[in-house]
Write an enzyme that holds these catalytic residues in place. Structure first.
Site, PDB file in Angstrom:
ATOM      1  CG  HIS A   1     -10.790  -0.511   8.658  1.00  0.00           C
ATOM      2  ND1 HIS A   1     -11.144  -1.187   7.522  1.00  0.00           N
ATOM      3  CD2 HIS A   1     -11.122  -1.337   9.691  1.00  0.00           C
ATOM      4  CE1 HIS A   1     -11.646  -2.362   7.839  1.00  0.00           C
ATOM      5  NE2 HIS A   1     -11.650  -2.485   9.146  1.00  0.00           N
TER       6      HIS A   1
ATOM      7  CD  GLU B   1     -20.884  -4.223  12.783  1.00  0.00           C
ATOM      8  OE1 GLU B   1     -21.475  -4.933  11.940  1.00  0.00           O
ATOM      9  OE2 GLU B   1     -19.691  -4.373  13.080  1.00  0.00           O
TER      10      GLU B   1
END
Lengths: 327, 335
Positions: free
Chosen positions: A129, A60
Site C-alpha cells: 500500500h 478493479e
C-alpha cells in the site's frame, strides 16, 4: 483566495465539471454511499444521484474496463482507484485498451477518461500500500500522467484532465488530503504538461513532484540559511514532461538534483537525467544527482519507512555534492 | 427467375438470400485473403471460416446502431456488419485505405460508421469494455444494446466474471455472446474447466443464459432476437453460448495437432454455408445457375478488393505518431 484542503479541491473540480457536462460521471469503490474512502467525493451522491456517482464491487479490472467502454461510446468517466496500488489489477485496460484504442482504430475511437486516486507512501501501510507508479505509466504512449498534491494545482489540473480527450492517470496523496492551501473562489484551469516553479533560486535546481515538493521546499529553506538559493520545480505533469522549464532553470543554476519517492531503476528521475545531459550538457557544472526512494519494498517499521523516503538531510547532502561543497 | 414454390422455412426469401450472401462473402474473403498471406498480408491472421452463421444471425437480429465489440477473430463479423471488402482487405494489407488506416491489422478492425468498436487482441478484455459501451447507451437513455462477443477461451478470464456481476447488478443492455468453437487456441473446452457447459456460467449471476446451435443462422437469429427484446425492455443482460466450429487452425501457424481430421470433417458435413444454399435451392428461390452468378459476383468483389488493397498506398511515414493522442501537437520524445 481562501484555504481549502486537497480533498475539497479535488471534489470541487469533479463537482464543477459534472455540473458543466452531463457526460461526466464518477465510478469506483465506496465513492457514493460511503462518501469516498478518503472522503474526496463526500456529498456528491446527494447532489448528482446514483446514476452519476456509482459504487462498484471490488473489481478493479472490471470497472476500469467499463469506464474505457463508456469513454469510447461518448461518456467522460472519472474512475477512482481507492489507491493506485489497486490499479495494477486494471492495468490491462489502461495499457492495452485505453492507451491504444485511438491508435489502433486509426483515430476513430477516443478514450477521454480520468483514472484518479492517491499514490505513494502514506505512513506505516506496508509493502503493498505504499507504491508510486508514475514512471511505469508514463512509459506508455497514449496516456498522460499527472501527479500533484497541492490543492490549487490539483483542482486546476483535475478540471483540465476531465476536459481532456485522452486517458489521464491522476495521482494524488493520501497524507495530503487534509492539508489546506490557497484556492481561488473563481473558476480556473491549469494546463496539462506545464511545470511550476515553486521557489525561485540561482544556485541549484531541485526537480520533484507530488508530496516531495514539500520536502524539497523544506530542504531549500535550510539551504537558504547557509546562503544557497535552490530553485524548486514542481513537475505536476509527468507525461508530457515540461523539459523546457527544467532546461531554462539549469541554464541559470548549472546544477540539478531530482527528488522522487519511488524506486530508482528507470524512474522519472532517470528520464530527466538523460534529457538534461542530452539537451543541456554544456550548461552543467556537475552531474545530475537523484534522491530516491530506496531500491527495496517499503517495510512497516517506522524507522524503515523513514529510511526508505527522501528527506531534507539527503537532499541537502546531494545539493552540496553537485556544488562541490564539503560537509 | 426461379419459379415460386411453397416452403416451410421460417424466414423470407430475402432473409435467406441475405444470410447466404453475407456468409459467402465472409467465406470467400478469408479464403482469398489466405492466398495473400506471406505476400501482401503478414502478422497474425485468425480465420473465422466455419463460424459464419453466427455473425450472419447476429447482424440480422440487431440494428446497425447497436454497438458491437469482439475479439481478434473479427473479419467475418466486420463484413457481416456491412463493412466493405475493400476497407477490410486493405486493412489486412496494412494500407492507408483500410478500416483502421492500416494501423490495426487483422486483429484490430474498427468502424465508427458501422458502430464496430473493434477487434481486440487481449483475450477477454472486450468483455468489460462491451459492458461499458452498454453502460453509455443506458446512461444516454437510448434503447440500443451492445453485442459483446468473445470465445470459449475468454470465458475463463477473470474479467468475464467481474463484468457479468456488474452487468446484472446494473441491468446493462448487453448481449454477451460466447462463440464456443470448442478450442481455446489448442486447448479443448474440457481441458480448461470442470464446467464444460458454458451457458451455466451465466446462471451464477442469475443472468438469462442459453446454448444456441451456431451452425445455422436461423437459430442464432431467433436467440439473439429474444435476447435483444429482453435488453431493450430494460431487463438487463443475456448470455448466449453459441456452439460453432472453426475449420482452420487458431492462426496461420497452427498445424491443428490437438484435434482429429475426422472431427473437422464431421463439422464440415454440417457446413452452414452449404446448408443455407441447399435450402435456397430446395425452396426454388434461386436456381443453381443463379447461385453460380451470385457466387461469381461475390468472388469478383473479393478479387477487386485484393486489387484495391494492392494498389492502395501504405500510410505515410508521418502517420507514425498520428492518432496516439487526440491533439496533433503532442510533444513526443523524438531522438
Amino acid at each position: 483566495m481562501r484555504l481549502i484542503t486537497l480533498r475539497d479541491a479535488l471534489r470541487e473540480a469533479m463537482t464543477e465539471e459534472m455540473r458543466r457536462d452531463p457526460r461526466v460521471f464518477l465510478m469506483g469503490e465506496e465513492v457514493a454511499e460511503y462518501n469516498g474512502a478518503y472522503k474526496v467525493s463526500k456529498g456528491m451522491l446527494a447532489e448528482f444521484g446514483s446514476q452519476r456517482v456509482i459504487d462498484t464491487p471490488i473489481t478493479e479490472l472490471g470497472f476500469a474496463g467499463i469506464g474505457v467502454g463508456a469513454a469510447m461510446n461518448g461518456l467522460r468517466p472519472i474512475i477512482e482507484f481507492m489507491t493506485w496500488n489497486f490499479s495494477i489489477l486494471a492495468w490491462d485496460q489502461i495499457i492495452n485498451s485505453a492507451a491504444k484504442v485511438r491508435s489502433m482504430s486509426g483515430g476513430q475511437f477516443g478514450c477521454p477518461i480520468v483514472f484518479r486516486g492517491p499514490s505513494g507512501v502514506a505512513g506505516q501501510l506496508g509493502a503493498q500500500h505504499s507504491q508510486s507508479f508514475e514512471s511505469w505509466l508514463a512509459n506508455t504512449p497514449g496516456i498522460k500522467v499527472i501527479s500533484t498534491a497541492t490543492p490549487y494545482d490539483a483542482k486546476g489540473l483535475l478540471k483540465s484532465a476531465i476536459r481532456d480527450e485522452n486517458p489521464i492517470m491522476f495521482m494524488e496523496s493520501e497524507v495530503e488530503y487534509g492539508v489546506e492551501g490557497d484556492v481561488p473562489e473563481e473558476e480556473y484551469l491549469i494546463p496539462i504538461g506545464k511545470a511550476d516553479v515553486k521557489r525561485q533560486g540561482t544556485d541549484v535546481t531541485l526537480v520533484t513532484f507530488n508530496k516531495m515538493v514539500k520536502v524539497a521546499l523544506s530542504a531549500a529553506k535550510t539551504l537558504a540559511e547557509e546562503g544557497i538559493e535552490a530553485e524548486v520545480i514542481d513537475l505536476r505533469t509527468i507525461r508530457p514532461m515540461d523539459y523546457d522549464t527544467l532546461i531554462e532553470s539549469v541554464k541559470k543554476t548549472n546544477r540539478m538534483v531530482v527528488v522522487e519517492e519511488s524506486w530508482p531503476f528507470a524512474s522519472v528521475a532517470t528520464e530527466i537525467t538523460y534529457q538534461i545531459q542530452r539537451r543541456a550538457f554544456d550548461y552543467m557544472d556537475a552531474p545530475v544527482i537523484r534522491v530516491m526512494g530506496a531500491d527495496t519494498s517499503v517495510s512497516y517499521a517506522p524507522n524503515l519507512v523513514s529510511a526508505f523516503l527522501p528527506n531534507p538531510t539527503r537532499i541537502i547532502k546531494a545539493v552540496k555534492e553537485v556544488m562541490y561543497l564539503k560537509k | 427467375m426461379a419459379k415460386k414454390k411453397t416452403t416451410t422455412l421460417p424466414y423470407s426469401r430475402e432473409q435467406y438470400l441475405s444470410w447466404y450472401e453475407s456468409m459467402l462473402l465472409q467465406r470467400r474473403f478469408e479464403e482469398q485473403a489466405g492466398t495473400q498471406f506471406g505476400k501482401g498480408i503478414r502478422g497474425f491472421f485468425h480465420v473465422y471460416i466455419g463460424q459464419e452463421a453466427v455473425s450472419a444471425g447476429i447482424c440480422s437480429a440487431t440494428r446497425l446502431t447497436d454497438p458491437i465489440i469482439t475479439a481478434y477473430r473479427d473479419h467475418g463479423l466486420a463484413l457481416a456488419r456491412g463493412m466493405s471488402a475493400n476497407e477490410c482487405m486493405a486493412e489486412l494489407f496494412g494500407k492507408a485505405t483500410g478500416c483502421s488506416k492500416g494501423k490495426g491489422g487483422s486483429m484490430h478492425f474498427f468502424s465508427k460508421e458501422h458502430y464496430f468498436f473493434g477487434g481486440h487482441g487481449i483475450v477477454g478484455a472486450q468483455i468489460p469494455m462491451g459492458a461499458g459501451i452498454a453502460f453509455a447507451e443506458k446512461y444516454k437513455g437510448t434503447d440500443n444494446l451492445c453485442i459483446c462477443m468473445f470465445g470459449d477461451g475468454a470465458a475463463r478470464q477473470g474479467a468475464l466474471y467481474e463484468t457479468f456481476n456488474m452487468a446484472m447488478l446494473w441491468k446493462l443492455p448487453v448481449i454477451f455472446i460466447c462463440e464456443n468453437n470448442q478450442y481455446a487456441m489448442g486447448t479443448s473446452v474440457e481441458r480448461t474447466s470442470n464446467v464444460t457447459d458454458l451457458a451455466k456460467i451465466g446462471l451464477a449471476f442469475e443472468m438469462p443464459s442459453e446454448s444456441v446451435d451456431g451452425m445455422n443462422p436461423e437459430s442464432v437469429h431467433e436467440a439473439v432476437s429474444r435476447a435483444a427484446e429482453h435488453c431493450r425492455a430494460g431487463k438487463g443482460p443475456v448470455f448466449l453460448e453459441i456452439e460453432t466450429y472453426r475449420y482452420r487452425g487458431h492462426s496461420v501457424s497452427d498445424p491443428g495437432l490437438y484435434r482429429t481430421k475426422e472431427e473437422v470433417a464431421a463439422y464440415r458435413q454440417k457446413d452452414p454455408l452449404n446448408a443455407i444454399k441447399n435450402k435456397i435451392v430446395e425452396a426454388a428461390w434461386l436456381t443453381e445457375a443463379e447461385i453460380e452468378t451470385l457466387d461469381d459476383r461475390i468472388m469478383q468483389t473479393i478479387k477487386d478488393s485484393i486489387h484495391f488493397a494492392e494498389e492502395s498506398p501504405f500510410p505515410d511515414d508521418t502517420e507514425l505518431y498520428h492518432d496516439t493522442y487526440a491533439e496533433a501537437d503532442y510533444p513526443f520524445l523524438m531522438e
